[in-house]
Design an enzyme around this catalytic site. Sequence first.
Site, PDB file in Angstrom:
ATOM      1  N   TRP A   1       1.042  -1.338   0.087  1.00  0.00           N
ATOM      2  CA  TRP A   1       0.248  -0.102   0.079  1.00  0.00           C
ATOM      3  C   TRP A   1       0.857   1.236   0.169  1.00  0.00           C
ATOM      4  O   TRP A   1       0.471   2.068  -0.598  1.00  0.00           O
ATOM      5  CB  TRP A   1      -0.775  -0.067   1.040  1.00  0.00           C
ATOM      6  CG  TRP A   1      -1.728   1.381   1.287  1.00  0.00           C
ATOM      7  CD1 TRP A   1      -2.963   1.479   0.915  1.00  0.00           C
ATOM      8  CD2 TRP A   1      -1.455   2.473   2.001  1.00  0.00           C
ATOM      9  NE1 TRP A   1      -3.460   2.598   1.360  1.00  0.00           N
ATOM     10  CE2 TRP A   1      -2.423   3.269   2.031  1.00  0.00           C
ATOM     11  CE3 TRP A   1      -0.021   2.718   2.847  1.00  0.00           C
ATOM     12  CZ2 TRP A   1      -2.612   4.403   2.633  1.00  0.00           C
ATOM     13  CZ3 TRP A   1      -0.302   4.024   3.528  1.00  0.00           C
ATOM     14  CH2 TRP A   1      -1.378   5.040   3.361  1.00  0.00           C
ATOM     15  N   HIS A   2       2.069   1.081   0.750  1.00  0.00           N
ATOM     16  CA  HIS A   2       2.978   2.338   0.791  1.00  0.00           C
ATOM     17  C   HIS A   2       3.665   2.694  -0.361  1.00  0.00           C
ATOM     18  O   HIS A   2       3.766   3.915  -0.954  1.00  0.00           O
ATOM     19  CB  HIS A   2       4.034   2.053   1.801  1.00  0.00           C
ATOM     20  CG  HIS A   2       3.482   2.228   3.365  1.00  0.00           C
ATOM     21  ND1 HIS A   2       2.957   1.123   4.012  1.00  0.00           N
ATOM     22  CD2 HIS A   2       3.341   3.361   4.010  1.00  0.00           C
ATOM     23  CE1 HIS A   2       2.701   1.707   5.309  1.00  0.00           C
ATOM     24  NE2 HIS A   2       2.779   2.686   5.128  1.00  0.00           N
ATOM     25  N   GLY A   3       3.571   1.636  -1.442  1.00  0.00           N
ATOM     26  CA  GLY A   3       4.562   1.996  -2.588  1.00  0.00           C
ATOM     27  C   GLY A   3       4.686   0.943  -3.469  1.00  0.00           C
ATOM     28  O   GLY A   3       4.911  -0.283  -3.000  1.00  0.00           O
TER      29      GLY A   3
END
Lengths: 472, 328
Positions: A324-326
Amino acid sequence: MVFNSLVFVIFFAVVAAYHHSSASWRSKKLVLLVASYVFYGAWNPPFVLLLWASTILDFYCALAMERSKTVPRRKLFMGLSLLGNLGMLGYFKYGHFVAENVSHILHVIGIVWTPPAFDLVLPVGISFYTFHTLSYTLDVYRGELAARRSIVDFAVAVSFFPQLVAGPIMRASSFLPQLDHEKRGSAAQWSNGLTLFVIGLFQKMVLADGILAPIVDVSFQPDGTHSFADAWLGTLSFSGQIFFDFAGYSLCALGIARCLGFELVDNFKQPYGAYGFSDFWRRWHISLSTWLRDYLYIPLGGNRGTARRTEINLMLTMLIGGLWHGASWSFVVWGGLHGAYLVIERRVRGLRPAEPTQFSAVAMGILITYVLTCFTWVFFRASDFTTAWEMVRAMVGFSTPHPGQVSSIVRGLLCVLTVIGMLVVHVRIRKTHMEDVLAAMSPVLRGSLLGLMLVAIVISGGGQRAFIYFQF
Amino acid sequence: MPSFISSFRTLPHGWRSLAIAVGFALCALAGIEMFWRARGFHPTLTNTSWLWCETRGRVASNGVVILGSSRLQTGLDPVVLSDTLGGRPVSQLAIVGANPIPALLDLANDASFNGVVLFEYMPRRLFTPDFGSTERTAAFVASCRDPSVIAPIEAKLERELEQRLVILNDDLQFVALASFFAHHKRLPRHESERLRPDRFTEMLFPEDEHTPHAPDVWDAPFTGTAFEEHLHELHDAIAKIKARGGKVVLYRSPISHDILADEEARFPANVWLERTARALDVPAIDYATLPGLPPVDTPDGEHPRARDVPALTRVVGQALASLLATER
């Protein structure tokens, strides 16, 4: 638009003035909506269209789900919402990543395929507002929330500017009811809100950007060589930078919303005072960890199945949380390490169920948690695996002998003092709330501290670095 | 309200503490401002990418552009150069601590530009692989394409404040002051530099201070690969500018002390400047061979005193004018 800018001060003054005028609640909500789109469009105006698409899609999907008589029809509209939101997120955020990995796999089996150029700019905060809006359709689908009849209310909930681009991730179920009655900041809310805003700006501009970021930038330079001390200094500094950057943003968001009469969810609670990793995730980015728990971990089965199944669920949740972060394998590794820590802790906790009573034992647990967390931050910050690996090697003593990259002793010393100060505060007030600590102070002491922070903000030289979490 | 919403606690005497905070901050900041002004400091601009973008946006199609590092940003005054060249517009696009190659590529790709580029000859940037200095210029160039609507307004607001308040001077920021204090065991006596809106930076060295760099300024050893790569990039960019009728001129600026000794030991200018100019097929101006050059004091080894720059710029401008006349 960023909170640490002069334009934002003018923008907020105008919005707050109208919000506290005698205009009708409906017109105030419309102004909040327009202001939120201006706030977002200031980065890249065309991306407001994506926000509209997501808002309109979920508003009508929720209405259609509520009116559906059959389960398959509800599922159809839920699927449509998921497809639309995750489709946009996937295309903009993960398109290039997926294409590149497919190309690599094909290359391994002998097929040469060059992926098309994804020359896309990632819309700011797309991961955040996708989760905001999905929480609405998921809650309506489960029958836990009634679909809204007013698209303005729903659009305000999705785009409310204090939390739009970097959270806290507000659930529709906790924000929409706040729009039912007119909101305006009371005197107490204004004084609290401004206090939080000043503390948040201090954390971001002075501690994260002014003191820690320059050392982190040098330490994590790709192709750089790392000594043992530099690697640790860079990593410890990043542990502070990411906390002060993100927690600072969250405090600013809470403060601004509070001045307007709204309450947002707490996002941080002294995370480096955590005893173990389940405790850490109850303190770090709380709005994301609870979102993942409620909409991913529990639907996967949570801890209701076998121990093995629970561990798989934990690992899956953390891997997806990492992604989700990257769109990068280093974020997957970051999530995977946290997943592994949680699994190991679950097994160890069977032997030692509760937090010990002796301070020394608790302190040791906190220290171990912090040090292990620092190793995960290396993968979070490094721009590539080679740099991350070199950093980790240097941190465990396999460094190449050289004079080091961080040449300024003063800067290094300031970083060390900042990180130590942060750890001491987190451990000291780990069982209480920052606002309780502030409330216990005399007004003169509190005022002087805030005054010092204001002075430091002006003379910090932190510039206008974007908040780290904007990229997510 | 749901239980996980932030627990709103009323701070006792909230307004009183805020009033104390604002009063304290205003008094302290006013005191700090007066203190620095009394020591002779003046407001100055910050050397940001936005100031660079504004200057880049004003580059005249047939104008003169200065590309280089701090040596040229502090060593050539665009106003004086423009006067010397008969009023031809001059843009100061040199960047402190940066390799100018990405800026030259940017100009080369600008179809409207057919002017003259005064390009810094600096062995340290040309002949060694650099760590970050190319990225720095690339970031400046990229920031000009930032689609943000707000960023230019923010930059203008900041500049208005910077032109009025000494406390916003970069030299007086907390970390810079702490570093200065640790090094000199005292506070700075006056500003070290002053940035003008046209991006020329005046270096204000104290008369009694000479702090030449040690010769460890080289980022990395010379490699033929880096030289070839840079030359290849430069050659293509220069060819594009020349094809449109533009010109590129190499310029070696004054250096002294250990820096001069070190550069001459590694890359003697009489060999390497000529070799580079020949490889790029461009003319070169070497400060050391300029006729009529007055003494130029570079107390730190590579940046001239502000008071010496007008005379230096005039001599360089005359050399450039005669080169352009010859080329024509």
